[in-house]
Enzyme design. Structure first.
Site, PDB file in Angstrom:
ATOM      1  CD  GLU A  73      12.443   5.475   8.229  1.00 57.92           C
ATOM      2  OE1 GLU A  73      12.169   6.553   8.823  1.00 57.92           O
ATOM      3  OE2 GLU A  73      12.439   5.338   7.007  1.00 57.92           O
ATOM      4  CD  GLU A  79       9.993  13.966  10.941  1.00 57.17           C
ATOM      5  OE1 GLU A  79      10.890  13.370  10.329  1.00 57.17           O
ATOM      6  OE2 GLU A  79       8.949  13.405  11.325  1.00 57.17           O
ATOM      7  CE  LYS A 128      -1.433   2.947   2.823  1.00 60.33           C
ATOM      8  NZ  LYS A 128      -1.430   4.165   1.974  1.00 60.33           N
ATOM      9  CB  CYS A 159      12.672  10.316   8.215  1.00 55.33           C
ATOM     10  SG  CYS A 159      13.453   9.036   7.217  1.00 55.33           S
TER      11      CYS A 159
END
Length: 474
Positions: free
Chosen positions: A247, A381, A172, A281
């Protein structure tokens, strides 16, 4: 406008059962560039059933056959590089040159790294001091849920070890950048992947994502994305006690040492904040600078960011494109506004669109100084081309600030390599890089703390997609 209205299930393109149309927006033009069908529970059930049925035969294939299959996949993948680059550029905003090199190349790197990991891999080994042996075996049906920011990177980081290990897959991809996954399905088909071994169901997180994570016939979920979503996936998967491999987010430090030669070393690490428009990331956005070198660092970083060009991703060149969508743009703008309100000093960039554009989700490359650990932007973030400068007083203070985060995906040390050797082991992150910011082919990628669990890439990534069995007495 591209139309990809079918899913790839059991070796064929099939219509959705009850899915709904979803338009994909080009972040540079704010106009639709593709349309897909968001899948349904029935689509997921069909794909998982196909993967489950295909598993016994594929798990039994000799390793050499699976290795040869990976080589064919790589060959077919390389034939589609221009197609990959075009759709990634249009759907997530990567400049076409960057999409065709870094984005596409990242996927190639994971396939090559897996092939290298297979060379000499010990599928069986003796248990010391016992009449027994350890055996590595495929885990079963793997649900691979991948993001939009480095789409081929993460798809290949999951598909390659799954194929190598003998697992079957339901992919997906992100609904924000889905067309590259369609090309991946075409690559798998052309390479002769057996029916049911690879399946693609387009969809969003609340629909297809949830359906996969709770499905009783899915043996493992491998997810890359936000920590928030990762927590929910772990909860969804708990009832069936399936393996969850994740992750997740990051807030990476760049610990700049007292002895750092800025001109020689800083550009290579600052590049990690602006590459891919900061949508990585592992972007080392928290610059930690000795107090004695604050003004020097401010000038250097400000000038570096002022020179970063922002432009049309359809055009080749050394510029950055937009962020992926309006929601991301709005979030970054809010963080910029909040940083100003909380007292950070704006050195470069700031809120609003860059001067050379009047539409699209473009961000001004931005630098803040005087950022303290209590400020929002030090903790959250950003996922955009925004760097912060925080000063430290002595290396112990610098290490403590580097580790003062809920995340632990990566960390960077900028400065003398010999000095850095005494520091890297004290940074709490799954990847620590010196005078660079990215990972390496064959490395083990993954994080500490709220950056996830498990590893991707190389031997350790291969093992994470397997079960370990002990056989005694035979």
């Amino acid at each position: 406008m591209r139309e990809h209205l079918q899913h790839y299930i059991n070796g064929a393109w099939v219509d959705s059962e009850g899915g709904k149309r979803h338009e994909v927006i080009n972040p540079a033009t704010e106009e639709a560039c593709a349309v897909i069908t968001l899948g349904s529970q029935a689509d997921v059930d069909k794909a998982v059933a196909a993967a489950k049925a295909a598993f016994p035969a594929f798990a039994a294939t000799p390793v050499e056959e699976r290795k040869a299959l990976l080589v064919r996949i790589l060959d077919e993948y390389k034939k589609r590089i221009p197609d990959f680059a075009k759709v990634i550029s249009e759907e997530m905003g990567a400049p076409i040159g960057f999409a065709g090199t870094a984005q596409v190349g990242a996927g190639i790197g994971y396939i090559l790294g897996t092939l290298e990991a297979l060379e000499g891999f010990e599928w069986e080994s003796p248990v010391p001091g016992a009449n027994a042996r350890f055996v590595h075996e495929p885990i079963g049906v793997v649900a691979a849920i991948t993001p939009w920011n480095w789409p081929l990177n993460q798809i290949c980081a999951k598909i390659a070890p799954c194929i190598a290990a003998g697992n079957t897959i339901v992919l997906k991809p992100s609904e924000e950048c889905p067309s590259n996954a369609v090309i991946i399905a075409e690559v798998m088909h052309a390479a002769g992947v057996p029916a049911g071994v690879f399946n693609l169901v387009q969809g969003d997180g609340p629909g297809v994502g949830v359906a996969l994570t709770v499905h009783p016939d899915v043996d493992m979920v491998s997810f890359t994305g936000s920590t928030r979503a990762g927590i929910q996936i772990a909860k969804n998967a708990a009832d069936t006690v399936k393996r969850v491999h994740q992750e997740l987010g990051g807030k990476s430090p760049n610990l700049i040492l007292e002895d750092a030669d800025f001109a020689a070393t800083l550009p290579g690490t600052l590049q990690g904040v602006v590459a891919n428009t900061g949508q990585s990331c592992i972007a080392p956005t928290r610059l930690l600078v000795p107090k004695s070198r604050k003004e020097e660092a401010e000038t250097f970083v400000k000038n570096y960011f002022a020179a970063v060009k922002v432009g049309n991703p359809a055009e080749d060149g050394a510029h950055i494109g937009p962020v992926v969508n309006k929601a991301q743009w709005t979030k970054i703008q809010s963080l910029i506004d909040t940083s100003i309100a909380e007292g950070a000093s704006l050195l470069e960039g700031g809120p609003g669109l860059p001067d050379n554009v009047n539409r699209g989700y473009f961000i001004r490359p931005t630098v803040f100084s005087d950022v303290t650990p209590d400020m929002t932007i030090f903790r959250e973030e950003t996922f955009g081309p925004v760097a912060t400068i925080t000063t430290y007083d002595g290396i112990e203070d610098g290490i403590e600030l580097a580790n003062r985060t809920a995340y632990g995906l990566s960390a960077v040390v900028t400065g003398d390599v010999e000095t850095a050797k005494g520091i890297v082991g004290r940074l709490r992150a799954g990847l620590v890089a010196v005078n660079q910011w990215g990972g390496v082919k064959g490395g083990a990628f993954g994080g500490y703390k709220q950056s996830g669990n498990g590893r991707e890439g190389g031997v350790y990534g291969l093992k994470d997609f397997m079960e370990l069995k002990t056989i005694a007495g035979a």
